[in-house]
Scaffold this motif. Structure first.
Motif, short mmCIF file in Angstrom:
data_model
loop_
_atom_site.label_atom_id
_atom_site.label_comp_id
_atom_site.label_asym_id
_atom_site.label_seq_id
_atom_site.Cartn_x
_atom_site.Cartn_y
_atom_site.Cartn_z
N GLY A 80 9.49 -24.84 -23.06
CA GLY A 80 8.12 -24.49 -22.72
C GLY A 80 7.85 -24.61 -21.24
N ALA A 81 7.14 -23.63 -20.68
CA ALA A 81 6.73 -23.64 -19.28
C ALA A 81 5.23 -23.88 -19.19
CB ALA A 81 7.09 -22.32 -18.60
N SER A 82 4.82 -24.85 -18.39
CA SER A 82 3.42 -25.09 -18.09
C SER A 82 2.62 -25.32 -19.38
CB SER A 82 2.86 -23.93 -17.27
OG SER A 82 1.55 -24.18 -16.82
N PHE A 83 1.64 -24.44 -19.68
CA PHE A 83 0.88 -24.60 -20.92
C PHE A 83 1.78 -24.50 -22.14
CE2 PHE A 83 -1.71 -22.81 -24.39
CZ PHE A 83 -2.61 -23.86 -24.54
N GLY A 84 2.82 -23.66 -22.06
CA GLY A 84 3.77 -23.59 -23.17
C GLY A 84 4.45 -24.92 -23.41
N GLY A 85 4.69 -25.68 -22.34
CA GLY A 85 5.25 -27.02 -22.50
C GLY A 85 4.27 -27.97 -23.15
N GLN A 86 2.99 -27.82 -22.81
CA GLN A 86 1.96 -28.64 -23.46
C GLN A 86 1.90 -28.35 -24.95
OE1 GLN A 86 -1.89 -28.84 -21.50
NE2 GLN A 86 -2.95 -28.77 -23.47
N VAL A 87 1.96 -27.08 -25.31
CA VAL A 87 1.96 -26.72 -26.73
C VAL A 87 3.22 -27.27 -27.40
CG1 VAL A 87 2.02 -24.80 -28.37
CG2 VAL A 87 0.55 -24.67 -26.35
N LEU A 105 9.33 -27.25 -18.58
CA LEU A 105 9.33 -26.82 -17.19
C LEU A 105 7.91 -26.93 -16.64
CD1 LEU A 105 11.46 -23.56 -17.60
CD2 LEU A 105 12.27 -25.88 -17.21
N CYS A 106 7.67 -27.96 -15.82
CA CYS A 106 6.35 -28.14 -15.19
C CYS A 106 5.24 -28.10 -16.23
CB CYS A 106 6.13 -27.07 -14.11
SG CYS A 106 7.47 -26.99 -12.90
N ALA A 107 5.42 -28.89 -17.27
CA ALA A 107 4.56 -28.83 -18.45
C ALA A 107 3.21 -29.50 -18.23
CB ALA A 107 5.26 -29.48 -19.64
N GLY A 108 2.20 -28.97 -18.93
CA GLY A 108 0.98 -29.71 -19.12
C GLY A 108 1.19 -30.76 -20.21
N MET A 109 0.13 -31.52 -20.48
CA MET A 109 0.25 -32.57 -21.50
C MET A 109 -1.08 -32.69 -22.25
SD MET A 109 1.54 -36.51 -21.06
CE MET A 109 0.06 -37.13 -20.24
N HIS A 112 -4.41 -34.67 -20.94
CA HIS A 112 -4.36 -34.91 -19.49
C HIS A 112 -5.68 -34.49 -18.85
CE1 HIS A 112 -2.84 -35.09 -15.39
NE2 HIS A 112 -3.33 -33.87 -15.20
N LEU A 113 -6.25 -35.37 -18.04
CA LEU A 113 -7.47 -35.05 -17.30
C LEU A 113 -7.10 -34.46 -15.95
CD1 LEU A 113 -9.61 -38.24 -18.08
CD2 LEU A 113 -9.72 -35.98 -19.17
N PRO A 114 -7.59 -33.26 -15.62
CA PRO A 114 -7.18 -32.61 -14.37
C PRO A 114 -7.51 -33.45 -13.15
CG PRO A 114 -8.31 -31.06 -15.81
CD PRO A 114 -8.49 -32.41 -16.42
N GLY A 115 -6.58 -33.48 -12.20
CA GLY A 115 -6.80 -34.13 -10.93
C GLY A 115 -7.54 -33.21 -9.97
N PRO A 116 -7.77 -33.66 -8.75
CA PRO A 116 -8.60 -32.89 -7.81
C PRO A 116 -8.02 -31.52 -7.47
CG PRO A 116 -7.62 -34.83 -6.75
CD PRO A 116 -7.42 -34.99 -8.21
N ASP A 201 4.92 -27.99 -6.66
CA ASP A 201 3.90 -27.80 -7.70
C ASP A 201 2.70 -28.71 -7.42
OD1 ASP A 201 2.69 -26.87 -9.99
OD2 ASP A 201 4.12 -27.77 -11.39
N LEU A 202 1.60 -28.46 -8.13
CA LEU A 202 0.43 -29.33 -8.03
C LEU A 202 0.79 -30.73 -8.54
CD1 LEU A 202 -2.61 -27.17 -9.18
CD2 LEU A 202 -1.54 -27.34 -6.93
N ALA A 203 0.08 -31.72 -8.00
CA ALA A 203 0.38 -33.11 -8.33
C ALA A 203 0.28 -33.39 -9.82
CB ALA A 203 -0.56 -34.04 -7.55
N ASP A 204 -0.65 -32.74 -10.51
CA ASP A 204 -0.83 -32.98 -11.95
C ASP A 204 0.48 -32.83 -12.71
OD1 ASP A 204 -4.08 -32.74 -12.80
OD2 ASP A 204 -3.51 -31.91 -10.86
N PHE A 205 1.19 -31.76 -12.46
CA PHE A 205 2.38 -31.45 -13.25
C PHE A 205 3.57 -32.30 -12.81
CE2 PHE A 205 -0.48 -27.84 -13.20
CZ PHE A 205 -0.67 -27.66 -14.56
N ARG A 206 3.61 -32.67 -11.55
CA ARG A 206 4.67 -33.59 -11.11
C ARG A 206 4.46 -34.96 -11.76
NH1 ARG A 206 2.91 -32.06 -6.01
NH2 ARG A 206 2.73 -34.25 -5.37
#
Length: 253
Positions: A80-87, A105-109, A112-116, A201-206
């Protein structure tokens, strides 16, 4: 059912796309996975690619399970990539017996509460779309999500997929809510996991990728020093080799 492609024989691998793209983002990985001896499936989430926007409350994770059921696949590797990783994380948490391994790959979770930085991106995207500047919103996504290794052909490919998603979603006549299944318990995941992040990448995903080894029983984190948010498109050959090596270890053909 989600629009999907399926080909090959062997252990099943399901590819879940980023919401900047659709199932076409996996074009570079598709033949390599088939050649390695896997049954390969890729799908479009609702409102992306060739899957229509939802007409009733829905859950992406449940959609994935329904697709596996329809294809009579009992157990699968999820990439899964990004949102696909979250799913993918949600599917593995809700139905751990269905997921043999996870490559993220650079997944959401989930939860997770979005950072700035992520909040700022979302606000800027909303402002452009509300002003009717769809092209501006597409270019914002390209600047945000593609790292320095992405060539012009890759940028054009992502531009096309993101523009198509906006066109489909903005044409919808009503906003259909997601099903509230409650937050999944990631502690129930049993599958081994490779969590890849990109330096650009954005800090959230790192942060998510670095945190997953503390939450899952068998997870490792790998940061790619050259990558943005979409490494499978930015350096497809190198990323495909990483995925294949991990699958050979945890989900051999």
């Amino acid at each position: 059912m989600l629009t999907h492609d399926v080909a090959g024989n062997g252990p099943a691998v399901l590819l879940l796309h980023s919401t900047v793209c659709d199932r076409r983002m996996w074009d570079p990985q598709w033949p390599a996975l088939l050649d390695a001896g896997y049954q390969v499936i890729r799908c479009d989430f609702r409102g992306f690619g060739e899957t229509p926007v939802p007409d009733r409350p829905y859950s992406e994770a449940q959609d994935v399970r329904d697709l596996l059921d329809a294809l009579q696949i009992d157990r699968v590797a999820l990439v899964g990539a990004s949102f696909g990783g979250q799913v993918g994380l949600e599917v593995a948490a809700r139905w751990p017996d269905r997921v043999g391994t996870l490559a993220l790959l650079c997944a959401g979770m989930p939860g997770h509460l979005p950072g700035p930085d992520l909040r700022a991106f979302g606000g800027a995207e909303d402002e452009l779309l509300e002003a009717g500047d769809v092209e501006g919103a597409v270019e914002l996504n390209l600047r945000t999500w593609l790292g320095p290794e992405a060539d012009d052909a890759t940028r054009n490919r992502v531009r096309e997929m993101q523009r198509h998603a906006f066109d489909v979603q903005l044409a919808a006549t009503e906003d259909v809510p997601g099903l509230d299944l409650g937050e999944p318990d990631l502690g129930k995941i049993t599958a081994p996991c490779l969590a890849i992040s990109g330096r650009y990448d954005l800090a959230d995903f790192r942060q998510i990728a670095a945190r997953l080894p503390t939450l899952l029983p068998d997870a490792r984190h790998l940061e790619l020093p050259w990558a943005g948010h979409l490494p499978s498109l930015e350096r497809p050959a190198e990323t495909t080799a990483l995925i294949l090596d991990f699958l050979a270890e945890t989900w051999p053909a």
